[in-house]
Scaffold this motif. Structure first.
Motif, short mmCIF file in Angstrom:
data_model
loop_
_atom_site.label_atom_id
_atom_site.label_comp_id
_atom_site.label_asym_id
_atom_site.label_seq_id
_atom_site.Cartn_x
_atom_site.Cartn_y
_atom_site.Cartn_z
N THR A 42 1.31 3.40 -0.60
CA THR A 42 2.20 2.23 -0.70
C THR A 42 2.27 1.42 0.58
N ASP A 43 2.08 2.08 1.73
CA ASP A 43 2.22 1.37 3.01
C ASP A 43 0.90 0.89 3.60
N GLN A 44 -0.23 1.50 3.18
CA GLN A 44 -1.52 1.15 3.78
C GLN A 44 -2.53 0.65 2.74
N LEU A 45 -2.87 1.48 1.78
CA LEU A 45 -3.99 1.17 0.87
C LEU A 45 -3.69 -0.02 -0.04
N GLN A 46 -2.56 0.02 -0.72
CA GLN A 46 -2.22 -1.07 -1.63
C GLN A 46 -2.02 -2.41 -0.91
N PRO A 47 -1.30 -2.44 0.23
CA PRO A 47 -1.18 -3.72 0.95
C PRO A 47 -2.53 -4.26 1.42
N ALA A 48 -3.43 -3.38 1.87
CA ALA A 48 -4.75 -3.84 2.33
C ALA A 48 -5.54 -4.46 1.18
N ALA A 49 -5.50 -3.81 0.02
CA ALA A 49 -6.23 -4.34 -1.14
C ALA A 49 -5.64 -5.67 -1.60
#
Length: 332
Positions: free
Chosen positions: A153-160
């Motif tokens: 929720t804090d890294q992967l999804q925001p990056a995508a």
């Protein structure tokens, strides 16, 4: 002074072990230093061995203490082994080969011991939701096993989401992450955003930015200060204007290093009478020109020069030829 780390152990461990040693009349400097380093189960074993009486009468630990140590031992084994076994079984059931599973588990400690239900499965489900195929998901995880140490929720999804926000379509996002899975693990604020901001500052439009990101996403991990900005300055120094610099980097983001790749090749041409205008024009027309090996450069420039055929056009045409074709055209 004999064991500086002694005071770094938790207060809970100190109170418990000092109390047990004291009650067994085993509280000496040597025993204190030795026992603090032991795992809970090993501590219990040592006490049982040390607690045997001289006359053969076994001094047993209190039942509640033995029960607590057994419980802690089970808990330790559950945390140390069970999650890894569960991840291994899950990966195999997903279709990973034994070799792929081995590569993923080799990074186990740096992956922070993820559990299947809490971390592994949600990431797989998320990747599948982005329309990656099973094969692509397997390749992503094998290439970037530390994905399990990233917050979904804090890294992967925001990056995508950010990749879509800068104008990349689904195909470009899938291509970029498949080529360089670490892309979604890079810091959004410290790496990705500054890199794209720099691309726009050197004159790239949105289509050029998304092309760079999708065709060679590894460039996002390069240092701006030590690698990319010096490259732009060097291209400007040999005569390229801002639009030409943006164009050649957009067409070929994978560039050799300056000192070991670019400067020696340009100097090779300068030594044979090429002006910086000639060189910049050749690079602008064929950015891949400077990506060929130094050995190829030295050999082919030398052959063309010896035959009096070293021109900008001949240079560009000969570099792309196979060795066999080059011999047929220039060395017979």
């Amino acid at each position: 002074t004999r064991m500086p780390s002694l005071l770094t152990y938790s207060s809970k461990r100190w109170e418990h072990r000092v109390g047990v040693l004291d009650s067994k009349v085993l509280l000496t400097e040597k025993d204190l230093c030795a026992c603090m380093q032991l795992a809970d189960t090993k501590f219990a074993e040592e006490l049982l061995q040390r607690g045997r009486g001289e006359q053969g009468r076994e001094q047993r630990l209190p039942e509640e203490f033995e029960a607590e140590l057994q419980r802690r031992g089970r808990e330790e084994r559950r945390h140390e082994r069970k999650p890894q076994q569960e991840v291994e079984a899950f990966l195999i059931s997903f279709g990973f080969s034994n070799e792929q599973v081995g590569k993923v588990l080799s990074c186990w400690h740096s992956c922070l011991n993820p559990d299947v239900d809490g971390q592994v499965k949600p990431i797989f489900i998320w990747l599948a939701g982005l329309k990656f195929t099973r094969l692509q998901i397997s390749n992503i995880v094998v290439a970037f096993p530390k994905i399990f140490s990233c917050s979904l929720t804090d890294q992967l999804q925001p990056a995508a989401r950010w990749l879509y926000d800068i104008g990349m379509d689904r195909a470009q996002v899938l291509n970029a992450v498949t080529r360089f899975p670490n892309l979604i693990g890079l810091s959004l604020e410290e790496q990705l955003k500054p890199f794209v901001r720099w691309l726009t500052e050197i004159g790239m439009d949105d289509s050029q930015v998304t092309k760079v990101m999708s065709t060679y996403p590894q460039i996002c991990s390069y240092s701006l200060e030590s690698r990319l900005k010096p490259l732009v300055r060097w291209l400007s120094d040999i005569g390229m204007d801002d639009s030409q610099v943006a164009r050649v980097i957009a067409r070929l983001p994978k560039w050799p290093t300056l000192e070991n790749g670019l400067k020696p090749k340009v100097q090779l041409l300068r030594d044979r009478g090429f002006s910086d205008t000639d060189i910049s024009r050749a690079i602008n027309r064929m950015p891949s020109l400077l990506t060929y090996s130094s050995e190829r450069w030295e050999h082919r420039v030398g052959v063309l020069d010896a035959e009096g055929r070293l021109t900008e056009e001949a240079l560009r045409s000969c570099m792309a030829l196979s060795d066999t074709k080059f011999v047929e055209c220039y060395e017979k």
